[in-house]
Enzyme design. Structure first.
Site, PDB file in Angstrom:
ATOM      1  N   HIS A 223       0.814  -1.229   0.000  1.00  0.00           N
ATOM      2  CA  HIS A 223       0.000   0.000   0.000  1.00  0.00           C
ATOM      3  C   HIS A 223       0.847   1.278   0.000  1.00  0.00           C
ATOM      4  O   HIS A 223       0.358   2.336   0.379  1.00  0.00           O
ATOM      5  CB  HIS A 223      -0.954   0.037   1.212  1.00  0.00           C
ATOM      6  CG  HIS A 223      -2.086  -0.945   1.138  1.00  0.00           C
ATOM      7  ND1 HIS A 223      -1.960  -2.261   1.480  1.00  0.00           N
ATOM      8  CD2 HIS A 223      -3.379  -0.789   0.763  1.00  0.00           C
ATOM      9  CE1 HIS A 223      -3.122  -2.882   1.325  1.00  0.00           C
ATOM     10  NE2 HIS A 223      -4.003  -2.016   0.886  1.00  0.00           N
ATOM     11  N   GLY A 272      -0.904  -2.000  -6.057  1.00  0.00           N
ATOM     12  CA  GLY A 272      -1.779  -3.069  -5.571  1.00  0.00           C
ATOM     13  C   GLY A 272      -3.157  -2.547  -5.207  1.00  0.00           C
ATOM     14  O   GLY A 272      -4.164  -3.173  -5.485  1.00  0.00           O
ATOM     15  N   HIS A 273      -3.220  -1.404  -4.571  1.00  0.00           N
ATOM     16  CA  HIS A 273      -4.505  -0.760  -4.279  1.00  0.00           C
ATOM     17  C   HIS A 273      -4.502   0.571  -5.016  1.00  0.00           C
ATOM     18  O   HIS A 273      -3.812   1.502  -4.647  1.00  0.00           O
ATOM     19  CB  HIS A 273      -4.691  -0.545  -2.777  1.00  0.00           C
ATOM     20  CG  HIS A 273      -6.112  -0.227  -2.397  1.00  0.00           C
ATOM     21  ND1 HIS A 273      -6.901   0.661  -3.098  1.00  0.00           N
ATOM     22  CD2 HIS A 273      -6.891  -0.689  -1.382  1.00  0.00           C
ATOM     23  CE1 HIS A 273      -8.091   0.739  -2.532  1.00  0.00           C
ATOM     24  NE2 HIS A 273      -8.120  -0.068  -1.500  1.00  0.00           N
ATOM     25  N   HIS A 326     -11.683  -6.961  -5.707  1.00  0.00           N
ATOM     26  CA  HIS A 326     -11.930  -6.007  -4.623  1.00  0.00           C
ATOM     27  C   HIS A 326     -12.645  -4.771  -5.181  1.00  0.00           C
ATOM     28  O   HIS A 326     -12.113  -4.073  -6.044  1.00  0.00           O
ATOM     29  CB  HIS A 326     -10.575  -5.641  -4.020  1.00  0.00           C
ATOM     30  CG  HIS A 326     -10.647  -4.867  -2.756  1.00  0.00           C
ATOM     31  ND1 HIS A 326     -10.741  -3.492  -2.741  1.00  0.00           N
ATOM     32  CD2 HIS A 326     -10.617  -5.256  -1.468  1.00  0.00           C
ATOM     33  CE1 HIS A 326     -10.766  -3.074  -1.478  1.00  0.00           C
ATOM     34  NE2 HIS A 326     -10.701  -4.141  -0.685  1.00  0.00           N
ATOM     35  N   GLU A 378     -13.831  -8.840  -0.251  1.00  0.00           N
ATOM     36  CA  GLU A 378     -14.522  -7.537  -0.382  1.00  0.00           C
ATOM     37  C   GLU A 378     -14.790  -7.259  -1.856  1.00  0.00           C
ATOM     38  O   GLU A 378     -14.517  -6.178  -2.369  1.00  0.00           O
ATOM     39  CB  GLU A 378     -13.665  -6.431   0.246  1.00  0.00           C
ATOM     40  CG  GLU A 378     -13.275  -6.736   1.687  1.00  0.00           C
ATOM     41  CD  GLU A 378     -12.522  -5.610   2.374  1.00  0.00           C
ATOM     42  OE1 GLU A 378     -11.609  -5.050   1.742  1.00  0.00           O
ATOM     43  OE2 GLU A 378     -12.856  -5.294   3.518  1.00  0.00           O
ATOM     44  N   GLU A 394     -19.433  -2.406   0.708  1.00  0.00           N
ATOM     45  CA  GLU A 394     -18.613  -1.535   1.562  1.00  0.00           C
ATOM     46  C   GLU A 394     -18.906  -0.067   1.272  1.00  0.00           C
ATOM     47  O   GLU A 394     -19.100   0.319   0.116  1.00  0.00           O
ATOM     48  CB  GLU A 394     -17.129  -1.846   1.316  1.00  0.00           C
ATOM     49  CG  GLU A 394     -16.210  -1.022   2.195  1.00  0.00           C
ATOM     50  CD  GLU A 394     -14.733  -1.357   1.992  1.00  0.00           C
ATOM     51  OE1 GLU A 394     -14.425  -2.435   1.449  1.00  0.00           O
ATOM     52  OE2 GLU A 394     -13.905  -0.516   2.388  1.00  0.00           O
ATOM     53  N   CYS A 396     -16.901   2.387   1.292  1.00  0.00           N
ATOM     54  CA  CYS A 396     -15.871   2.893   0.369  1.00  0.00           C
ATOM     55  C   CYS A 396     -16.181   2.523  -1.079  1.00  0.00           C
ATOM     56  O   CYS A 396     -15.854   3.274  -1.997  1.00  0.00           O
ATOM     57  CB  CYS A 396     -14.499   2.333   0.718  1.00  0.00           C
ATOM     58  SG  CYS A 396     -13.808   2.997   2.228  1.00  0.00           S
ATOM     59  N   CYS A 462     -10.966   2.611   6.787  1.00  0.00           N
ATOM     60  CA  CYS A 462     -11.069   3.293   5.494  1.00  0.00           C
ATOM     61  C   CYS A 462     -12.402   4.032   5.333  1.00  0.00           C
ATOM     62  O   CYS A 462     -12.434   5.129   4.778  1.00  0.00           O
ATOM     63  CB  CYS A 462     -10.894   2.281   4.371  1.00  0.00           C
ATOM     64  SG  CYS A 462     -11.921   0.815   4.546  1.00  0.00           S
ATOM     65  N   CYS A 463     -13.486   3.428   5.817  1.00  0.00           N
ATOM     66  CA  CYS A 463     -14.813   3.970   5.490  1.00  0.00           C
ATOM     67  C   CYS A 463     -15.121   5.331   6.145  1.00  0.00           C
ATOM     68  O   CYS A 463     -15.600   6.229   5.460  1.00  0.00           O
ATOM     69  CB  CYS A 463     -15.891   2.956   5.820  1.00  0.00           C
ATOM     70  SG  CYS A 463     -15.751   1.425   4.873  1.00  0.00           S
TER      71      CYS A 463
HETATM   72 ZN   LIG Z   1     -13.912   1.177   3.565  1.00  0.00          ZN
END
Ligand SMILES: [Zn+2]
Length: 858
Positions: A223, A272-273, A326, A378, A394, A396, A462-463
């Site tokens: 990340h 990766g993200h 994801h 996810e 999610e 996000c 994260c959210c």
């Molecule tokens: Zn999130």
């Protein structure tokens, strides 16, 4: 780069005050740009922006001039390449409506300070300080890396949200806090621009996901580039809102390091993200530095094949046609592809995201606008796999879905993208935060047996951060502009200032009670009489289209048509790409009145969506409804039958859930008597907006309600078990499901509420019933949970039943074997015992977890 240079480069990048620049609202006490563009001698007659009064503060005016973060003008005279449609920035839109304005204020006054506090208390701010101490040669005693290598992004996201609020509402104390935080972040940045506390705190022992060397583990889980992407997003917002370059300088320093590190002749790594692609696009727009755009495109071009679906790196992005893996990563990837396509003209990325959008909207979108059906990974599920009770959705992912749909609208100028955007915004995104602004959902399921409750924070947080930044930026999605066209996309009471390409300044003033009422009055005030086109969005739901695909359809006909009047005269409503184009020479005082009738609508899903067969969802305007336990008799809603001909009415309840329009009618509850007979009883029915659920404690909730007898989730006949108190070992999840009388269709039934011990594996576990009163029992049945294909629960290795005798647990004398078979009740008879409690011991298979759908005792 020093501040003055940066400021110059930003200014060079702008076409102020010429075409395409956006007027911005002024801070109280300052003239707006709208006014600044008017010669001083004429300002007296000019229409005034809200809160604006005479006076000036050059620093803030400069900040506002800088605050126009739109297309870059790299080569004098050449139009820059960017989205053909441009948003009217949030700085030029002011909401004073009954719906968004209070929520945006709650976000500003409650959620943002609360999220900063959570970041402080959880050590996220301290991570920067500890990294700084290492860099300054005074390593702290605690050199443990942060729990997650992406913990740095939470402060970045809240900082981004806070910045948006500063643009609308100056707050010196907040500004000072942000400056302090930014100084902390700056100290944690390594000399060459690298900023990643998970390594800097102890480079010899970084986070286990980070790997011994910089970047190399990024395609997997480090990340590092994700952290950079969120930093860039925050820096762009902070600069746009405040004109200050302290955070931007940090971002630019890291972006320059990335440009020196990655590229065709350098390191070939894909993030990766994803999100760094979007962040780099924003930095490019702001600074005009083409290296950032080149790198954003490189990160897309270098991606796949040879990776996996989870990371969307299984094939090249340009070849992707289906949404996989994801969901948050995917949404950010597609948004980054849109940005790069808009800024470079690369059509292959447009074709790819167009195809992926068809897949999502046609097969993978919840009625709430949520995406990412599966908890495992996810991730997006297979086509039409949209379970309700186990829906992941999610928060996000909803945010990412809206980023992506907004960008597709800016590319194509079609309102179908805003239809998806609006559905997500008012439902599956807004549900992510509680009404008081201090409780969050990570997953947003469409059905609950009482297992869901909001949380003030998460280990992986994260959210909440995404909520802070999205809520603060909502006004920026209401309007857009292209050439001499003004798009009205969201109906929100308030004002907007728009400057068209022909130099015309227009002020728009909306009056409406949307989303509770579809009547909208729009006052159009150009500075002088001018020809332009007002593009009024006629939402899909008002045109009889539930979604722009065959995934959901309205089941009923609406007779009341949409009506439109211009200066009192009726205008025909024939939308093209979802817009009615009102083209004329406009003058101050012109008024448009739009009426979008809002009857209660029934929605049916495509029959291929197994989870929704024999079920109906309710919608009114853009709002999707749910039945929740406090509003319905006995707190039960999963066993309701809502016949298609049952009349439903709506009414506004100012006293409920901060003021919501509710639905009312009659429904049937279906239960099973002690004798095993089905009992139908008519009862009052109420539904509330889905976004407002889970604000009154835990209990049942359902968006999709049975409208046919066979689909009702009828509780089974009560047994000793259903009246017992349940205890379980190892904090197993959702113990209430074991005796809820809801019987599954299969061991892998995710629509039934189930219990599980995951992540415990291979261990000896137990569940226990304490009876209401001592009873003689001799029969038990257990239905095992098994999620082969999507999770890590399997049938257990073995089990035994014990009864309580005094203080002792004794094993029952069985007649026959202890069954461990899938998709059925495993029946066990034993010699009758008189007891007050029964216990089941369960041995989990090595390396596997286990769970229970239902356990009955008689
Ligand atoms: Zn999130």
């Amino acid at each position: 780069m020093i501040e003055a240079d940066l400021a110059r480069s930003f200014c060079r990048g702008r076409r102020l005050p010429q075409a395409n620049s956006r007027s911005v609202w002024s801070a109280p006490g300052l003239p707006s740009l709208f006014e600044l563009a008017i010669p001083p001698e004429k300002r007296e007659q000019a229409p005034r922006t809200p809160n604006a009064s005479r006076g000036s503060c050059p620093a803030v005016i400069v900040a506002q001039l800088l605050a126009i973060f739109t297309a870059t003008h790299l080569h004098a005279g050449e139009p820059p390449r960017d989205y053909p449609v441009q948003p009217v920035p949030f700085t030029a839109v002011h909401c004073d409506d009954i719906f968004w304005a209070p929520k945006i204020e709650t976000n500003r006054l409650v959620t943002i300070p609360f999220a900063f506090e959570q970041c402080e208390n959880s050590g996220r701010m301290d991570n920067f300080t500890r990294a700084a101490e290492v860099l300054e040669g005074h390593p702290p005693a605690n050199r443990k890396p942060p729990p997650y290598p992406f913990d740095d992004t939470d402060p970045y996201k809240v900082l981004e949200g806070a910045s948006y609020t500063l643009a609308a509402t100056p707050d010196p104390a907040l500004q000072e806090y942000l400056d302090g935080l930014i100084a902390k972040i700056a100290r944690a940045q390594e000399r060459d621009g690298y900023l990643y506390t998970a390594r800097t705190i102890d480079p010899a022992h970084p986070h286990s996901w980070s790997g011994p060397e910089r970047w190399l583990k990024d395609p997997d889980q480090s990340h590092e580039l994700y952290d950079a992407g969120h930093l860039f997003e925050a820096a762009a917002a902070h600069y746009q809102a405040t004109g200050k370059t302290n955070l931007l300088n940090i971002a630019v320093k890291e972006a320059d390091l990335l440009c020196d590190t990655f590229g065709p002749e350098k390191l070939h790594i894909w993030p990766g993200h994803e999100i760094v692609e979007m962040g780099l696009a924003k930095l490019y727009r702001g600074t005009g530095n083409e290296r950032y755009l080149t790198l954003a495109k490189f990160f897309l071009d270098v991606r796949g094949p040879g990776g996996d679906e989870y990371h969307q790196s299984h094939i090249k992005p340009a070849d992707q046609k289906e949404a996989v893996g994801h969901a948050v990563r995917a949404g950010y990837l597609y948004s980054g592809m849109a940005d790069v396509a808009a800024l470079t003209g690369d059509q292959q990325y447009v074709q790819a995201i167009d195809a992926i959008w068809e897949n999502v909207v046609g097969k993978k979108l919840y009625i709430t606008g949520g995406i990412g059906a599966m908890g495992a990974g996810e991730a997006f599920g297979r086509d039409y796999f949209l379970p309700n009770l186990s829906a992941y959705c999610e928060t996000c992912a909803a945010v990412a879905n809206d980023y992506w749909n907004e960008r597709l609208f800016l590319l194509h100028g079609d309102s179908k993208y805003i239809d998806v955007f609006e559905r997500t915004l008012y439902n599956g995104l807004l549900s992510g935060v509680s009404l008081d602004g201090k409780g969050f959902f990570y997953p947003n399921p469409l059905e609950s047996n009482g297992q869901n409750s909001r949380s003030p924070w998460f280990g992986c947080a994260c959210c909440p951060g995404n909520i802070t930044r999205f809520m603060a930026s909502v006004p920026g999605y209401a309007y857009a502009q292209q050439g001499e066209k003004v798009y009205v996309n969201l109906y929100v009471a308030g004002k907007a200032a728009v400057k068209l390409d022909n130099g015309v300044h227009v002020q728009l003033t909306q009056q409406t009670r949307y989303p509770w009422d579809g009547k909208v009055r729009l006052a159009v005030s150009p500075l002088s009489n001018s020809p332009f086109t007002l593009m009024l969005r006629i939402p899909g739901w008002a045109r009889g289209e539930a979604v722009p695909s065959d995934l959901y359809k309205f089941a009923d006909e609406v007779r009341e048509p949409v009506s439109l009047r211009l200066n009192g005269k009726t205008v025909p409503v024939n939308p093209l790409k979802g817009y009615v184009a009102l083209q004329r020479s406009w003058q101050d005082g012109d008024t448009v009145e739009l009426d979008l009738p809002m009857p209660v609508r029934r929605v049916k899903a495509n029959p291929k969506v197994q989870a929704d067969v024999g079920r109906v969802a309710l919608q009114r305007g853009p709002i999707v409804y749910c039945a929740e336990w406090p509003d319905n008799p006995n707190g039960k809603v999963r066993n309701l039958l809502l016949p298609d001909n049952a009349a439903l009415t709506s009414e506004f309840r100012a006293d409920l859930l901060n003021g919501v329009e509710i639905l009312r009618g009659k429904a049937m509850s279906v239960t099973t008597s002690e004798e095993g007979k089905l009992v139908h009883a008519e009862q009052d029915f109420e539904a509330i907006p889905y976004f407002a659920w889970a604000n009154r404690g835990r209990g049942q909730m359902a968006v999709w309600i049975a409208d046919t007898d066979t689909s009702v989730r009828v509780p089974a006949r009560p047994t000793v078990a259903s009246r017992s108190r349940v205890r379980v070992s190892s904090h197993g999840t959702n113990p209430g499901a074991i005796n809820d009388q809801m019987e599954p269709a299969s061991s892998n039934d995710h629509e039934n509420s189930f219990f599980h011990w995951w992540p415990r594996k291979g261990s000896l576990e137990w569940v226990e019933y304490t009876f209401e009163s001592p009873a003689t029992v001799s029969h038990t049945e257990v239905y095992w949970f098994d999620d082969t294909g999507s999770g890590e629960c399997r049938l257990p290795a073995s089990w035994k039943v014990f009864y309580k005798d005094g203080d002792e647990w004794k094993q029952v004398q069985t007649e026959g074997a202890y069954g461990v078979e899938k998709d059925k009740f495993n029946v066990l008879n034993f010699t009758p015992v008189q007891t007050s409690a029964l216990r089941m011991e369960v041995q989990l298979k090595p390396n596997w977890s286990a769970g229970i759908q239902e356990w009955k005792v008689e």
